[in-house]
Design a protein around this motif. Structure first.
Motif, PDB file in Angstrom:
ATOM      1  N   UNK A  35       0.811  -1.220   0.000  1.00  0.00           N
ATOM      2  CA  UNK A  35       0.000   0.000   0.000  1.00  0.00           C
ATOM      3  C   UNK A  35       0.846   1.271   0.000  1.00  0.00           C
ATOM      4  N   UNK A  36       1.892   1.305   0.806  1.00  0.00           N
ATOM      5  CA  UNK A  36       2.727   2.509   0.879  1.00  0.00           C
ATOM      6  C   UNK A  36       3.334   2.837  -0.485  1.00  0.00           C
ATOM      7  N   UNK A  37       3.823   1.813  -1.172  1.00  0.00           N
ATOM      8  CA  UNK A  37       4.429   2.027  -2.484  1.00  0.00           C
ATOM      9  C   UNK A  37       3.354   2.312  -3.531  1.00  0.00           C
ATOM     10  N   UNK A  38       2.240   1.605  -3.436  1.00  0.00           N
ATOM     11  CA  UNK A  38       1.127   1.762  -4.376  1.00  0.00           C
ATOM     12  C   UNK A  38       0.582   3.189  -4.357  1.00  0.00           C
ATOM     13  N   UNK A  39       0.623   3.838  -3.199  1.00  0.00           N
ATOM     14  CA  UNK A  39       0.091   5.190  -3.052  1.00  0.00           C
ATOM     15  C   UNK A  39       1.082   6.288  -3.425  1.00  0.00           C
ATOM     16  N   UNK A  40       2.288   5.923  -3.829  1.00  0.00           N
ATOM     17  CA  UNK A  40       3.293   6.914  -4.239  1.00  0.00           C
ATOM     18  C   UNK A  40       2.783   7.660  -5.478  1.00  0.00           C
ATOM     19  N   UNK A  41       3.072   8.947  -5.584  1.00  0.00           N
ATOM     20  CA  UNK A  41       2.578   9.728  -6.729  1.00  0.00           C
ATOM     21  C   UNK A  41       2.993   9.158  -8.091  1.00  0.00           C
ATOM     22  N   UNK A  42       4.183   8.578  -8.168  1.00  0.00           N
ATOM     23  CA  UNK A  42       4.645   8.014  -9.446  1.00  0.00           C
ATOM     24  C   UNK A  42       3.794   6.820  -9.871  1.00  0.00           C
TER      25      UNK A  42
END
Length: 97
Positions: A35-42
């Motif tokens: 989730x943390x990575x999935x929510x990154x702007x990129x």
């Protein structure tokens, strides 16, 4: 020509020892991210580009660019201000000899 999620990329994207061949593969890869990575702007931008290509039938290159940029988001491009010396910098003028 297939439409939607089944459309293949012109070149597969290699990531973590696997290949993302179709838009569906890329979507599943993004969905499986933590989730943390999935929510990154990129990654949000990559998913937006992916959805536009799937829904509107745009070029798959747009989705590929978004995914590759998200994969390389931590890569810092180093700039060398010195660069290459111009070829005319070494020549001496006749008056300076």
């Amino acid at each position: 020509m297939t439409n939607g999620w089944g459309r293949p990329f012109e070149e597969p994207i290699e990531v973590d020892g696997r290949e993302l061949v179709t838009l569906r593969d890329a979507g599943e890869y993004i969905a499986a991210l933590p989730k943390k990575e999935h929510d990154a702007p990129e990654w949000r931008a990559a998913m937006g580009a992916l959805l536009l290509v799937v829904e509107r039938g745009g070029p798959t290159l747009f989705a590929r660019i978004g995914i590759v940029r998200a994969l390389n988001r931590h890569h810092v491009v180093e700039f060398n201000p010195k660069g290459k010396e111009p070829h005319w910098g070494r020549r001496k003028l006749k008056r300076d000899q």
